[in-house]
Write a protein that holds these residues in place. Structure first.
Motif, PDB file in Angstrom:
ATOM      1  N   THR A  68       0.688  -1.861   0.129  1.00 57.74           N
ATOM      2  CA  THR A  68      -0.449   0.203  -0.366  1.00 57.74           C
ATOM      3  C   THR A  68       0.593   1.299  -0.083  1.00 57.74           C
ATOM      4  O   THR A  68       1.643   1.232   0.740  1.00 57.74           O
ATOM      5  CB  THR A  68      -1.090  -0.137   1.011  1.00 57.74           C
ATOM      6  N   GLU A  70      -4.560   6.325   1.257  1.00 58.49           N
ATOM      7  CA  GLU A  70      -5.402   6.644   0.561  1.00 58.49           C
ATOM      8  C   GLU A  70      -7.190   6.873   1.471  1.00 58.49           C
ATOM      9  O   GLU A  70      -7.793   8.166   1.756  1.00 58.49           O
ATOM     10  CB  GLU A  70      -5.789   6.289  -1.064  1.00 58.49           C
ATOM     11  N   GLU A  71      -7.668   6.126   2.327  1.00 62.57           N
ATOM     12  CA  GLU A  71      -8.178   6.054   3.297  1.00 62.57           C
ATOM     13  C   GLU A  71      -8.393   6.247   4.413  1.00 62.57           C
ATOM     14  O   GLU A  71      -9.276   6.617   5.058  1.00 62.57           O
ATOM     15  CB  GLU A  71      -8.535   4.888   3.228  1.00 62.57           C
TER      16      GLU A  71
END
Length: 147
Positions: free
Chosen positions: A2, A60-61
């Protein structure tokens, strides 16, 4: 892997860190009564986090993990369960190792996943003890920068 950004948290994000800490503590320390962790929540928010040097892992989250350092002592390293095994914890470790000669920590002996994680990342067991608050066996682990 990630795509992760590591940065210092903002004051308004401390509640998010406490939420991650509590969620992870309840799962990884399932051998300790959940009530104990609930009772520690205010101390974590009001005392431990403000006194620590903290770094968050953000994807991103949003924020998915953090590390708290007190000098060379790693007081906490927690990653949201659904983001574990994506090298986010390793990224946080590498970040805090950059400017230190050594890091020390304590981990519950029954938390085998954490013990293995630290061993895989260059830590070794330097001693044992018993956590006065929980009665659980702890392992003292350390990492030293190689010349």
């Amino acid at each position: 892997m990630t795509d992760t950004t590591i940065r210092e948290p903002r004051e308004e994000e401390l509640d998010r860190l406490v939420d991650i800490w509590l969620k992870c503590s309840l799962i990884s320390h399932h051998f300790i009564d959940a009530h104990y962790w609930q009772e520690q929540k205010d101390a974590m928010r009001g005392l431990y986090l403000p006194l620590s040097e903290n770094y968050v892992a953000e994807v991103e989250e949003g924020i998915v993990g953090f590390v708290s350092m007190m000098g060379d002592y790693m007081a906490a390293l927690f990653i949201e369960p659904e983001y574990q095994r994506r090298k986010i914890g390793r990224s946080l470790l590498l970040y805090v190792k950059q400017n230190r000669e050594a890091i020390h920590l304590k981990v519950y002996a029954k938390n085998g996943d954490a013990v293995n994680f630290y061993k895989q990342n260059g830590f070794h067991i330097s001693g044992t003890g018993r956590d006065e608050a929980t009665g659980e066996e702890e392992l003292f682990m350390e990492w030293r920068k190689k010349d």
